[in-house]
Design an enzyme around this catalytic site. Structure first.
Site, PDB file in Angstrom:
ATOM      1  N   ILE A  14       0.845  -1.203   0.000  1.00 41.51           N
ATOM      2  CA  ILE A  14       0.000   0.000   0.000  1.00 41.51           C
ATOM      3  C   ILE A  14       0.878   1.250   0.000  1.00 41.51           C
ATOM      4  O   ILE A  14       0.588   2.241  -0.679  1.00 41.51           O
ATOM      5  CB  ILE A  14      -0.964  -0.001   1.208  1.00 41.51           C
ATOM      6  CG1 ILE A  14      -1.758  -1.303   1.250  1.00 41.51           C
ATOM      7  CG2 ILE A  14      -1.914   1.198   1.150  1.00 41.51           C
ATOM      8  CD1 ILE A  14      -2.543  -1.529   2.507  1.00 41.51           C
ATOM      9  N   ASP A  33      12.168   2.731   4.999  1.00 45.02           N
ATOM     10  CA  ASP A  33      11.778   1.319   4.986  1.00 45.02           C
ATOM     11  C   ASP A  33      12.974   0.512   5.497  1.00 45.02           C
ATOM     12  O   ASP A  33      14.124   0.856   5.214  1.00 45.02           O
ATOM     13  CB  ASP A  33      11.414   0.882   3.542  1.00 45.02           C
ATOM     14  CG  ASP A  33      10.480  -0.324   3.519  1.00 45.02           C
ATOM     15  OD1 ASP A  33       9.359  -0.223   2.987  1.00 45.02           O
ATOM     16  OD2 ASP A  33      10.873  -1.378   4.085  1.00 45.02           O
ATOM     17  N   LYS A  87       2.353  -7.190   9.597  1.00 40.68           N
ATOM     18  CA  LYS A  87       0.902  -7.198   9.342  1.00 40.68           C
ATOM     19  C   LYS A  87       0.295  -8.579   9.110  1.00 40.68           C
ATOM     20  O   LYS A  87      -0.856  -8.700   8.691  1.00 40.68           O
ATOM     21  CB  LYS A  87       0.619  -6.327   8.133  1.00 40.68           C
ATOM     22  CG  LYS A  87       1.335  -6.763   6.886  1.00 40.68           C
ATOM     23  CD  LYS A  87       0.579  -6.322   5.666  1.00 40.68           C
ATOM     24  CE  LYS A  87       0.712  -7.361   4.610  1.00 40.68           C
ATOM     25  NZ  LYS A  87      -0.341  -7.344   3.628  1.00 40.68           N
ATOM     26  N   ASN A 102       7.442  -4.068  17.364  1.00 42.15           N
ATOM     27  CA  ASN A 102       7.610  -3.380  16.077  1.00 42.15           C
ATOM     28  C   ASN A 102       6.498  -2.375  15.829  1.00 42.15           C
ATOM     29  O   ASN A 102       6.743  -1.216  15.489  1.00 42.15           O
ATOM     30  CB  ASN A 102       7.640  -4.412  14.937  1.00 42.15           C
ATOM     31  CG  ASN A 102       8.017  -3.749  13.617  1.00 42.15           C
ATOM     32  OD1 ASN A 102       8.803  -2.810  13.596  1.00 42.15           O
ATOM     33  ND2 ASN A 102       7.414  -4.195  12.534  1.00 42.15           N
ATOM     34  N   SER A 127      -6.920  -0.750  10.308  1.00 41.64           N
ATOM     35  CA  SER A 127      -7.544  -1.872   9.610  1.00 41.64           C
ATOM     36  C   SER A 127      -8.933  -2.144  10.159  1.00 41.64           C
ATOM     37  O   SER A 127      -9.202  -1.914  11.343  1.00 41.64           O
ATOM     38  CB  SER A 127      -6.661  -3.107   9.801  1.00 41.64           C
ATOM     39  OG  SER A 127      -7.350  -4.271   9.411  1.00 41.64           O
ATOM     40  N   TYR A 152      -1.792  -8.744  16.094  1.00 37.71           N
ATOM     41  CA  TYR A 152      -1.739  -7.756  14.999  1.00 37.71           C
ATOM     42  C   TYR A 152      -2.919  -6.789  15.147  1.00 37.71           C
ATOM     43  O   TYR A 152      -2.727  -5.565  15.185  1.00 37.71           O
ATOM     44  CB  TYR A 152      -1.789  -8.443  13.624  1.00 37.71           C
ATOM     45  CG  TYR A 152      -2.193  -7.482  12.536  1.00 37.71           C
ATOM     46  CD1 TYR A 152      -3.491  -7.475  12.039  1.00 37.71           C
ATOM     47  CD2 TYR A 152      -1.302  -6.528  12.071  1.00 37.71           C
ATOM     48  CE1 TYR A 152      -3.880  -6.555  11.096  1.00 37.71           C
ATOM     49  CE2 TYR A 152      -1.674  -5.598  11.128  1.00 37.71           C
ATOM     50  CZ  TYR A 152      -2.984  -5.616  10.638  1.00 37.71           C
ATOM     51  OH  TYR A 152      -3.362  -4.692   9.705  1.00 37.71           O
ATOM     52  N   LYS A 156      -3.237  -2.477  16.203  1.00 31.28           N
ATOM     53  CA  LYS A 156      -3.952  -1.393  15.490  1.00 31.28           C
ATOM     54  C   LYS A 156      -4.879  -0.660  16.464  1.00 31.28           C
ATOM     55  O   LYS A 156      -4.991   0.562  16.448  1.00 31.28           O
ATOM     56  CB  LYS A 156      -4.743  -1.963  14.307  1.00 31.28           C
ATOM     57  CG  LYS A 156      -3.871  -2.495  13.182  1.00 31.28           C
ATOM     58  CD  LYS A 156      -2.940  -1.417  12.631  1.00 31.28           C
ATOM     59  CE  LYS A 156      -1.998  -1.937  11.570  1.00 31.28           C
ATOM     60  NZ  LYS A 156      -1.013  -0.933  11.129  1.00 31.28           N
ATOM     61  N   LEU A 203      -6.012 -13.775   0.201  1.00 30.40           N
ATOM     62  CA  LEU A 203      -6.730 -14.486  -0.857  1.00 30.40           C
ATOM     63  C   LEU A 203      -6.239 -14.154  -2.263  1.00 30.40           C
ATOM     64  O   LEU A 203      -5.946 -15.064  -3.051  1.00 30.40           O
ATOM     65  CB  LEU A 203      -8.230 -14.152  -0.761  1.00 30.40           C
ATOM     66  CG  LEU A 203      -9.126 -14.779  -1.833  1.00 30.40           C
ATOM     67  CD1 LEU A 203      -9.118 -16.310  -1.734  1.00 30.40           C
ATOM     68  CD2 LEU A 203     -10.560 -14.257  -1.720  1.00 30.40           C
TER      69      LEU A 203
HETATM   70  C1  WQD Z   1     -10.032 -12.980   2.821  1.00 30.37           C
HETATM   71  C2  WQD Z   1     -11.005 -14.145   2.734  1.00 30.37           C
HETATM   72  C3  WQD Z   1     -10.371 -16.056   4.044  1.00 30.37           C
HETATM   73  C4  WQD Z   1      -6.784 -17.098   1.757  1.00 30.37           C
HETATM   74  C5  WQD Z   1      -6.508  -9.772   6.505  1.00 30.37           C
HETATM   75  C6  WQD Z   1      -6.231  -8.954   7.748  1.00 30.37           C
HETATM   76  C7  WQD Z   1      -6.499  -7.499   7.471  1.00 30.37           C
HETATM   77  C8  WQD Z   1      -5.679  -7.085   6.297  1.00 30.37           C
HETATM   78  C9  WQD Z   1      -6.100  -7.916   5.076  1.00 30.37           C
HETATM   79  C10 WQD Z   1      -3.536  -6.322   7.032  1.00 30.37           C
HETATM   80  C11 WQD Z   1     -11.245 -14.817   4.076  1.00 30.37           C
HETATM   81  C12 WQD Z   1     -10.368 -16.392   2.559  1.00 30.37           C
HETATM   82  C13 WQD Z   1      -7.924 -16.446   2.210  1.00 30.37           C
HETATM   83  C14 WQD Z   1      -6.880 -18.408   1.228  1.00 30.37           C
HETATM   84  C15 WQD Z   1      -9.243 -18.362   1.606  1.00 30.37           C
HETATM   85  N1  WQD Z   1      -4.297  -7.271   6.549  1.00 30.37           N
HETATM   86  N2  WQD Z   1      -9.134 -17.089   2.123  1.00 30.37           N
HETATM   87  N3  WQD Z   1      -8.113 -18.993   1.172  1.00 30.37           N
HETATM   88  O1  WQD Z   1      -8.311 -12.169   6.597  1.00 30.37           O
HETATM   89  O2  WQD Z   1     -10.057 -10.656   5.488  1.00 30.37           O
HETATM   90  O3  WQD Z   1      -7.880  -9.696   6.219  1.00 30.37           O
HETATM   91  O4  WQD Z   1      -5.791  -9.286   5.395  1.00 30.37           O
HETATM   92  O5  WQD Z   1      -3.817  -5.177   7.224  1.00 30.37           O
HETATM   93  O6  WQD Z   1      -6.135  -6.753   8.608  1.00 30.37           O
HETATM   94  O7  WQD Z   1      -7.128  -9.383   8.756  1.00 30.37           O
HETATM   95  O8  WQD Z   1      -7.940 -11.204   4.272  1.00 30.37           O
HETATM   96  O9  WQD Z   1      -7.204 -12.169   2.142  1.00 30.37           O
HETATM   97  O10 WQD Z   1      -6.525 -13.334   4.301  1.00 30.37           O
HETATM   98  O11 WQD Z   1      -8.884 -13.461   3.535  1.00 30.37           O
HETATM   99  O12 WQD Z   1     -10.355 -18.913   1.546  1.00 30.37           O
HETATM  100  O13 WQD Z   1      -5.885 -19.039   0.801  1.00 30.37           O
HETATM  101  O14 WQD Z   1     -10.429 -15.160   1.895  1.00 30.37           O
HETATM  102  O15 WQD Z   1     -10.938 -17.131   4.790  1.00 30.37           O
HETATM  103  O16 WQD Z   1     -12.596 -15.224   4.135  1.00 30.37           O
HETATM  104  P1  WQD Z   1      -8.625 -11.018   5.705  1.00 30.37           P
HETATM  105  P2  WQD Z   1      -7.542 -12.569   3.530  1.00 30.37           P
END
Ligand code: WQD
Length: 339
Positions: A14, A33, A87, A102, A127, A152, A156, A203
């Protein structure tokens, strides 16, 4: 003389996109950084896009003396956007002290330097994790803060409290906390993007690495949730929309347009999509069939989270413009750079 802005963690996902948006708005950017979760080559990507190479200082913000020296050297900084933090939610459960040290000591050292200035503008990267599983959807900024599900998320929440308490006794410190929903995608040029080190936790990078053949298949963590198709709902926001929100927040602080010296904004599209809808949108917009299967739920996942964007729209004057399909296509274009 251009307005100088410090972006900590400016070589991260970001951070780097926000640096591009700041430079395109005429700001001069200095990046700090420590390269613990980023690559110095990101500077080249930024320069390719904007034709301006940011000043880069490789500093670990946990070194209090280094932070002090930095502000002595650059005593004309008008604003700080603070991204630098650990994060990974799951990782934080295994290494709580690493995350508390950190994410909190670096914030404290920055604020200690900023409060010496006659006017200081500070933007904090927060977040939607702070809400946990919200009782009401969409989630607005007045939603109660739930007990954090991870160190984490707790950093925040504590970080925002540290800023709020400091702003209370320091009227020359003006701060905005931006609570991101799920940042995804990459700059349209594919010169910068998300660069997860090791196995992606999030994801979208897992989807694109599966699509390119780097991962065998995507595991969908649970399809027995009480949602329209059994998979979790999130608010996926294009990282460039997120970047433009940071520029607007900074301009709000510099022009002293804020209602109080500590404001909070949710940054999302306002739409929620299930994991299966994301997969289907990815397949439709790239023409690629994704291999996936359902597995157990992931510990700590909330069922659904998407933003009420009224405050960001009306007060910050910001609205996400890019679609989920556009964000996924940009992530795919970026992934293909590593084919
Ligand atoms: C999204 C959805 C998973 C991976 C996190 C942090 C948040 C921010 C963004 C830092 C969920 C599903 C994921 C996979 C899956 N990070 N999933 N298979 O958990 O909503 O947010 O990342 O700032 O603070 O909490 O994001 O992308 O990990 O998951 O099914 O291999 O995808 O279960 O429903 P999340 P995510």
């Amino acid at each position: 003389m251009r307005t100088k802005i410090l972006v900590t963690g400016g070589l991260g996902f970001i951070g780097s996109h926000t640096v591009v948006a700041l430079q395109e708005k005429g700001f001069e950017v200095i990046i700090i950084d420590n390269l613990s979760n980023s690559y110095v080559q990101v500077l080249d990507g930024i320069e390719k896009i904007t034709n301006q190479r940011p000043i880069f200082e490789q500093i670990d913000l946990r070194e209090k003396e280094m932070v002090k020296k930095f502000f002595e050297k650059y005593n004309d900084i008008e604003g700080v956007i603070h991204f630098a933090a650990s994060k990974a939610v799951g990782d934080s459960v295994k290494k709580p002290l690493v995350y508390y040290e950190n994410n909190l000591s670096t914030l404290i050292y920055l604020l200690q330097e900023l409060q010496k200035n006659s006017r200081a503008n500070f933007i904090f990267s927060s977040s939607c994790t702070v809400y946990g599983q919200a009782d009401n959807l969409p989630i607005n900024e007045k939603a109660p803060i739930k007990t954090a599900q991870s160190p984490y998320g707790n950093t925040k929440q504590i970080g925002e409290e540290i800023i709020a308490d400091t702003c209370k006794i320091n009227l020359n410190l003006n701060a905005i906390s931006l609570r991101y929903f799920n940042p995804i995608g990459a700059h349209s040029s594919a010169e910068i993007g998300e660069l997860p080190i090791g196995t992606p936790q999030n994801l979208i990078p897992f989807i694109t690495q599966t699509a390119i053949g780097q991962r065998k298949e995507l595991m969908v963590f649970g399809n027995d949730y009480p949602t329209r198709d059994g998979t979790c709902i999130r608010d996926y926001i294009h990282v460039m929309d997120l970047a433009s929100a940071h520029v607007l927040a900074l301009e709000r602080l510099i022009k002293r347009k804020e209602d109080s010296n500590f404001e909070i904004f949710n940054l999302g599209t306002g739409n929620g999509n299930t994991v299966l809808e994301v997969i289907n949108t990815f397949e439709k917009s790239t023409g690629i069939n994704l291999k996936y299967k359902f597995s157990d739920r992931r510990e700590g996942d909330v069922i659904a989270a998407f933003a009420d964007t009224v405050k960001a729209n009306n007060v910050l004057g910001w609205k996400a413009e890019r679609s989920l399909a556009e964000a996924l296509q940009s992530a795919w274009k970026w992934q293909k750079r590593f084919a």
